[in-house]
Write an enzyme that holds these catalytic residues in place. Structure first.
Site, PDB file in Angstrom:
ATOM      1  N   GLU A  53      18.217 -30.885  48.225  1.00 30.83           N
ATOM      2  CA  GLU A  53      18.779 -32.205  47.930  1.00 30.83           C
ATOM      3  C   GLU A  53      19.901 -32.124  46.903  1.00 30.83           C
ATOM      4  O   GLU A  53      20.881 -32.858  46.987  1.00 30.83           O
ATOM      5  CB  GLU A  53      17.709 -33.196  47.468  1.00 30.83           C
ATOM      6  CG  GLU A  53      18.282 -34.589  47.312  1.00 30.83           C
ATOM      7  CD  GLU A  53      17.262 -35.701  47.294  1.00 30.83           C
ATOM      8  OE1 GLU A  53      17.656 -36.830  46.945  1.00 30.83           O
ATOM      9  OE2 GLU A  53      16.087 -35.460  47.630  1.00 30.83           O
ATOM     10  N   SER A  54      19.779 -31.206  45.963  1.00 26.49           N
ATOM     11  CA  SER A  54      20.850 -31.022  44.973  1.00 26.49           C
ATOM     12  C   SER A  54      22.136 -30.587  45.662  1.00 26.49           C
ATOM     13  O   SER A  54      23.218 -31.129  45.388  1.00 26.49           O
ATOM     14  CB  SER A  54      20.435 -29.989  43.925  1.00 26.49           C
ATOM     15  OG  SER A  54      19.319 -30.448  43.188  1.00 26.49           O
TER      16      SER A  54
END
Length: 131
Positions: A53-54
């Site tokens: 997700e980062s």
């Protein structure tokens, strides 16, 4: 990405390091150690999802006008293919779709032998800033 943006974030706590960051590809390296292990000593699936997700969020951010918009994760899935006990994993995010309101990013996480550890897909919402 500006290193000061990473201060006091989950990325910093997990030891993530941005290797490449441009609108079509983001690569992040993360250690497999005490910060990212689950109790049995293997890479925690949640750490892989945080890496995925980062990377997707950074890529999405690089595709907007931050003076007018912001991005937020809407949905993420992850298939954990292989375990890891130590070393580093690298997540590479590439866009599958860049739209006005949503983006979809595919993230492959590999170990140091370039073996697939996790395959993820993240949908990111593009939200206008309130004036």
């Amino acid at each position: 990405m500006n290193k000061t943006m990473m201060k006091n974030t989950l990325m910093e706590a997990l030891g993530m390091e941005v290797l490449t960051a441009d609108p079509t590809k983001v690569e992040i390296r993360m250690p497999v150690d005490h910060r990212t292990h689950q109790p049995m000593g293997f890479l925690h699936g949640g750490a892989s999802v945080a890496l995925a997700e980062s990377a997707a969020s950074i890529g999405a951010f690089l595709n907007i006008d931050p003076a007018k918009q912001q991005v937020f994760g809407v949905e993420i899935n992850a298939n954990h293919i292989k375990s890891a006990r130590d070393g580093y994993v690298k997540g590479t995010a590439t866009p599958a779709h860049i739209g006005k309101n949503t983006m979809v990013w595919e993230i492959q996480i590999v170990n140091e032998a370039d073996e697939l550890v996790c395959l993820s897909r993240c949908t990111v919402g593009v939200v206008p800033l309130k004036k």
